[in-house]
Design an enzyme around this catalytic site. Sequence first.
Site, mmCIF file in Angstrom:
data_model
loop_
_atom_site.group_PDB
_atom_site.id
_atom_site.type_symbol
_atom_site.label_atom_id
_atom_site.label_comp_id
_atom_site.label_asym_id
_atom_site.label_seq_id
_atom_site.Cartn_x
_atom_site.Cartn_y
_atom_site.Cartn_z
ATOM 1 N N HIS A 46 -8.475 -0.034 -4.781
ATOM 2 C CA HIS A 46 -9.271 -1.030 -4.064
ATOM 3 C C HIS A 46 -10.738 -0.869 -4.487
ATOM 4 O O HIS A 46 -11.181 0.239 -4.780
ATOM 5 C CB HIS A 46 -9.220 -0.822 -2.548
ATOM 6 C CG HIS A 46 -7.887 -1.089 -1.945
ATOM 7 N ND1 HIS A 46 -7.411 -2.361 -1.719
ATOM 8 C CD2 HIS A 46 -6.921 -0.252 -1.509
ATOM 9 C CE1 HIS A 46 -6.217 -2.294 -1.156
ATOM 10 N NE2 HIS A 46 -5.884 -1.017 -1.019
ATOM 11 N N GLU A 76 -12.005 -3.246 2.567
ATOM 12 C CA GLU A 76 -11.037 -2.862 1.543
ATOM 13 C C GLU A 76 -10.837 -4.033 0.579
ATOM 14 O O GLU A 76 -10.434 -3.869 -0.564
ATOM 15 C CB GLU A 76 -9.714 -2.498 2.225
ATOM 16 C CG GLU A 76 -8.743 -1.739 1.360
ATOM 17 C CD GLU A 76 -7.552 -1.283 2.180
ATOM 18 O OE1 GLU A 76 -7.428 -0.074 2.401
ATOM 19 O OE2 GLU A 76 -6.751 -2.148 2.606
ATOM 20 N N HIS A 121 -2.456 2.744 -5.772
ATOM 21 C CA HIS A 121 -3.042 1.494 -6.265
ATOM 22 C C HIS A 121 -4.508 1.546 -5.869
ATOM 23 O O HIS A 121 -4.906 2.385 -5.056
ATOM 24 C CB HIS A 121 -2.348 0.292 -5.614
ATOM 25 C CG HIS A 121 -2.500 0.323 -4.129
ATOM 26 N ND1 HIS A 121 -1.677 1.065 -3.328
ATOM 27 C CD2 HIS A 121 -3.430 -0.223 -3.311
ATOM 28 C CE1 HIS A 121 -2.079 0.963 -2.083
ATOM 29 N NE2 HIS A 121 -3.144 0.189 -2.036
ATOM 30 N N ASP A 168 -15.690 7.944 -4.964
ATOM 31 C CA ASP A 168 -15.716 6.939 -6.028
ATOM 32 C C ASP A 168 -14.894 7.403 -7.234
ATOM 33 O O ASP A 168 -15.070 8.525 -7.724
ATOM 34 C CB ASP A 168 -17.168 6.677 -6.444
ATOM 35 C CG ASP A 168 -17.290 5.489 -7.381
ATOM 36 O OD1 ASP A 168 -16.482 4.539 -7.254
ATOM 37 O OD2 ASP A 168 -18.186 5.504 -8.249
ATOM 38 N N HIS A 169 -13.989 6.530 -7.696
ATOM 39 C CA HIS A 169 -13.092 6.838 -8.820
ATOM 40 C C HIS A 169 -12.198 8.042 -8.532
ATOM 41 O O HIS A 169 -11.862 8.817 -9.438
ATOM 42 C CB HIS A 169 -13.880 7.010 -10.130
ATOM 43 C CG HIS A 169 -14.406 5.709 -10.658
ATOM 44 N ND1 HIS A 169 -15.424 5.022 -10.038
ATOM 45 C CD2 HIS A 169 -14.020 4.947 -11.701
ATOM 46 C CE1 HIS A 169 -15.651 3.897 -10.707
ATOM 47 N NE2 HIS A 169 -14.814 3.822 -11.719
ATOM 48 N N CYS A 200 0.823 -1.213 0.000
ATOM 49 C CA CYS A 200 0.000 0.000 0.000
ATOM 50 C C CYS A 200 0.857 1.263 0.000
ATOM 51 O O CYS A 200 0.331 2.365 -0.086
ATOM 52 C CB CYS A 200 -0.982 -0.004 1.177
ATOM 53 S SG CYS A 200 -2.441 -1.023 0.858
HETATM 54 NI NI NI Z 1 -4.152 -0.198 -0.263
#
Ligand code: NI
Length: 154
Positions: free
Chosen positions: A41, A124, A39, A79-80, A33
Amino acid sequence: MVYVTRKAHFSASHRLFNPTFSNEQNEATFDKCNNYFGHGHNYVLEVTVKGLPDPATGYVIDLRKLRDLLDEVVIDKVDHKHLNFDVDFLRGVIPTVENLAVLFWQQLEHRLPSGKLHAIKLFESDQNFCEYYGEPVSIPRYAAVAEHHERVVV
Ligand code: NI
């Protein structure tokens, strides 16, 4: 007391790091992470409201109103998005699932049309999730969590 839950999904990216740590400490602490450019999720959020059903409607809370509120104050904002940069109420916060749950709570708590916020559960992944029931938690904000990253990238 009756407990009513609304579930929502969002996808977001983040990078976990503490700007006061060395690179080695960040890697050791946050592992994957800590990936420099972030990255993603696919998060699952469950919000539980408690109360007594209104005798006239049978509702603790109108779930359409809860859905709309959740969209407005949480989902549409995250979101996004990149949680380190894009979200006003997450500015400077290390976006762990724990910190997100507490700050989502704060977004929702005083805006419910009826009932009382009981729990926030945030997944997550299928394996990792947290639950929060509103006990006081203080979450530090590091001015550098977003700025440092931007400066280095530029
Ligand atoms: Ni993460």
